[in-house]
Design a protein around this motif. Structure first.
Motif, short mmCIF file in Angstrom:
data_model
loop_
_atom_site.label_atom_id
_atom_site.label_comp_id
_atom_site.label_asym_id
_atom_site.label_seq_id
_atom_site.Cartn_x
_atom_site.Cartn_y
_atom_site.Cartn_z
N GLU A 27 0.84 -1.19 0.00
CA GLU A 27 0.00 0.00 0.00
C GLU A 27 0.87 1.25 0.00
O GLU A 27 1.89 1.31 0.70
CB GLU A 27 -0.91 0.02 1.22
CG GLU A 27 -1.90 -1.15 1.26
CD GLU A 27 -2.76 -1.14 2.52
OE1 GLU A 27 -2.64 -0.17 3.31
OE2 GLU A 27 -3.53 -2.09 2.73
N ALA A 28 0.46 2.23 -0.79
CA ALA A 28 1.23 3.48 -0.87
C ALA A 28 0.44 4.65 -0.26
O ALA A 28 0.92 5.78 -0.28
CB ALA A 28 1.58 3.79 -2.32
N GLY A 29 -0.74 4.37 0.25
CA GLY A 29 -1.53 5.42 0.87
C GLY A 29 -2.20 6.36 -0.10
O GLY A 29 -2.60 7.47 0.27
N THR A 30 -2.37 5.95 -1.36
CA THR A 30 -2.94 6.85 -2.37
C THR A 30 -4.44 6.61 -2.60
O THR A 30 -5.08 7.41 -3.28
CB THR A 30 -2.20 6.70 -3.71
OG1 THR A 30 -2.42 5.38 -4.24
CG2 THR A 30 -0.71 6.94 -3.54
N LEU A 31 -4.99 5.52 -2.09
CA LEU A 31 -6.40 5.26 -2.27
C LEU A 31 -7.24 6.12 -1.33
O LEU A 31 -6.80 6.47 -0.24
CB LEU A 31 -6.72 3.78 -2.02
CG LEU A 31 -6.06 2.75 -2.92
CD1 LEU A 31 -6.59 1.36 -2.61
CD2 LEU A 31 -6.26 3.08 -4.39
N THR A 68 0.85 6.94 -12.06
CA THR A 68 2.05 7.50 -11.44
C THR A 68 2.80 6.40 -10.69
O THR A 68 2.31 5.28 -10.55
CB THR A 68 1.69 8.63 -10.47
OG1 THR A 68 0.84 8.12 -9.44
CG2 THR A 68 0.99 9.77 -11.19
N PHE A 69 3.98 6.74 -10.18
CA PHE A 69 4.78 5.84 -9.36
C PHE A 69 4.90 6.41 -7.95
O PHE A 69 5.06 7.62 -7.78
CB PHE A 69 6.20 5.71 -9.94
CG PHE A 69 6.36 4.68 -11.01
CD1 PHE A 69 7.21 3.60 -10.81
CD2 PHE A 69 5.68 4.76 -12.21
CE1 PHE A 69 7.38 2.63 -11.80
CE2 PHE A 69 5.83 3.82 -13.20
CZ PHE A 69 6.69 2.74 -12.99
N SER A 70 4.84 5.54 -6.95
CA SER A 70 5.19 5.97 -5.60
C SER A 70 6.68 6.28 -5.60
O SER A 70 7.43 5.81 -6.47
CB SER A 70 4.87 4.88 -4.58
OG SER A 70 5.74 3.77 -4.74
N VAL A 119 1.76 2.77 -9.31
CA VAL A 119 2.69 1.64 -9.17
C VAL A 119 3.33 1.76 -7.80
O VAL A 119 4.01 2.75 -7.51
CB VAL A 119 3.76 1.65 -10.28
CG1 VAL A 119 4.81 0.56 -10.03
CG2 VAL A 119 3.12 1.47 -11.64
N THR A 120 3.09 0.77 -6.96
CA THR A 120 3.58 0.84 -5.58
C THR A 120 4.89 0.09 -5.37
O THR A 120 5.61 0.33 -4.40
CB THR A 120 2.53 0.27 -4.61
OG1 THR A 120 2.23 -1.09 -4.98
CG2 THR A 120 1.25 1.09 -4.67
N ASP A 121 5.19 -0.83 -6.27
CA ASP A 121 6.45 -1.57 -6.17
C ASP A 121 6.78 -2.16 -7.54
O ASP A 121 5.88 -2.43 -8.34
CB ASP A 121 6.34 -2.70 -5.14
CG ASP A 121 7.70 -3.21 -4.69
OD1 ASP A 121 8.72 -2.59 -5.06
OD2 ASP A 121 7.75 -4.22 -3.95
N ILE A 122 8.03 -2.32 -7.80
CA ILE A 122 8.46 -2.90 -9.07
C ILE A 122 9.78 -3.64 -8.84
O ILE A 122 10.68 -3.15 -8.15
CB ILE A 122 8.62 -1.80 -10.15
CG1 ILE A 122 8.86 -2.40 -11.52
CG2 ILE A 122 9.69 -0.80 -9.79
CD1 ILE A 122 8.70 -1.39 -12.66
N VAL A 123 9.86 -4.83 -9.36
CA VAL A 123 11.08 -5.63 -9.28
C VAL A 123 11.68 -5.65 -10.68
O VAL A 123 11.03 -6.08 -11.64
CB VAL A 123 10.78 -7.07 -8.82
CG1 VAL A 123 12.07 -7.90 -8.80
CG2 VAL A 123 10.12 -7.07 -7.44
N SER A 124 12.88 -5.15 -10.80
CA SER A 124 13.50 -5.05 -12.12
C SER A 124 13.92 -6.42 -12.64
O SER A 124 14.22 -7.33 -11.88
CB SER A 124 14.73 -4.13 -12.07
OG SER A 124 15.70 -4.63 -11.17
N ALA A 174 -11.91 -0.55 -6.02
CA ALA A 174 -10.50 -0.40 -5.67
C ALA A 174 -9.83 -1.76 -5.71
O ALA A 174 -10.48 -2.79 -5.48
CB ALA A 174 -10.35 0.24 -4.29
N MET A 175 -8.54 -1.74 -6.00
CA MET A 175 -7.78 -3.00 -6.04
C MET A 175 -6.33 -2.74 -5.65
O MET A 175 -5.71 -1.78 -6.13
CB MET A 175 -7.85 -3.63 -7.43
CG MET A 175 -7.09 -4.95 -7.57
SD MET A 175 -7.17 -5.65 -9.26
CE MET A 175 -8.88 -6.23 -9.31
N VAL A 176 -5.81 -3.58 -4.78
CA VAL A 176 -4.39 -3.62 -4.46
C VAL A 176 -3.89 -4.94 -5.03
O VAL A 176 -4.42 -6.01 -4.69
CB VAL A 176 -4.14 -3.53 -2.95
CG1 VAL A 176 -2.65 -3.65 -2.64
CG2 VAL A 176 -4.67 -2.21 -2.40
#
Length: 277
Positions: A27-31, A68-70, A119-124, A174-176
């Motif tokens: 969660e990024a707190g944007t919802l 957007t990206f967190s 986008v709350t997380d991304i694994v390269s 809403a969806m996480v």
């Protein structure tokens, strides 16, 4: 000797089949609210969701705020161009899918529903491993009748949170969501965001299915895509002009490029500015 050779072939295959990047829900707190989200579900991918099907049944027009990206997610990817590639792929897939039911209007214009994603997380993706995996897959394709699974190392992943709100800011859905690439379904691409780029469309598919049906999306969708989706997927003009803000899909050229591990930016030429939270 035959048994030993069989074992040597079987062990790597088992490893490949079970290979999957692990990406937790984040969660990024944007919802607007997280209170209505249900329990975590899913195996291949994880998600928590909320949907007000009754209200969605009254919706006619939808607008998409560019993804957007967190701050933490943005810091994991070196270039803004790569981040833009992922966010734009997500928005484009979402816009085209939602066009099946709703009239899509440009961002900033009044609409019954506003969709926003972060986008709350991304694994390269490990580019070196992806390169080796591509060489193995393409090379064995010339001598074996079936495709060899991807090497189960250096896989990427993506986590997103999104919501749809009405004109008064009330949350209708809403969806996480989080999912990692796996050795069977996701082709290796020699790019830091190779896997995240593909997973962005999978998130868009899940979220749009929920908005269109007004209920939790099924695990496996066997329905045929609409004519407008096929046309857009092939790089044609989208049903609504609002979707052109996210560019045209690479189409068959992109499919061929992906088969040989080419970075998505070689065929997808629609970067856009990003905002970080």
């Amino acid at each position: 000797m035959f048994a030993f050779r069989s074992l040597c072939f079987t062990i790597p295959l088992i490893l490949a089949v079970t290979g999957c990047a692990s990406v937790p829900l984040k969660e990024a707190g944007t919802l607007t609210s997280y209170r209505n989200l249900g329990a975590q579900k899913g195996t291949l991918g994880k998600r928590r969701l909320y949907v007000d099907g009754q209200h969605l049944a009254t919706v006619r027009t939808v607008t998409i705020v560019p993804t957007t990206f967190s701050f933490s997610a943005a810091s994991r990817i070196k270039t803004e161009a790569d981040r833009s590639l992922v966010s734009n792929a997500l928005d484009r897939a979402l816009c085209v899918a939602l066009s099946d039911k709703y009239q899509m209007v440009p961002a900033g214009q009044p609409a019954d529903l506003t969709v926003r994603s972060v986008v709350t997380d991304i694994v390269s993706t490990n580019q070196a491993v992806a390169g080796v995996a591509t060489a193995v897959t393409v090379g064995t394709g010339f001598v074996l009748p079936v495709s060899v699974p991807r090497l189960p190392f250096g896989l990427g992943g993506l986590a997103v949170e999104a919501e749809a709100v009405d004109g008064g800011g009330i949350q209708s859905a809403a969806m996480v969501w989080a999912r990692g690439a796996n050795s069977i379904q996701d082709k290796p691409r020699i790019s830091e965001v190779g896997d995240a780029y593909g997973l962005a469309s999978k998130f868009a598919s899940d979220f749009s299915a929920m908005l269109i049906s007004g209920k939790e999306p099924k695990g496996l969708n066997l329905s045929l895509p609409s004519r407008q989706r096929i046309k857009s997927w092939l790089g044609g003009k989208p049903k609504y002009a609002a979707c052109d803000a996210f560019g045209r899909a690479p189409g068959l050229v992109g499919v061929v490029a992906a088969k040989y591990g080419a970075p998505p930016e070689w065929t997808d030429k629609k970067p856009k500015p990003l905002v970080t939270h």
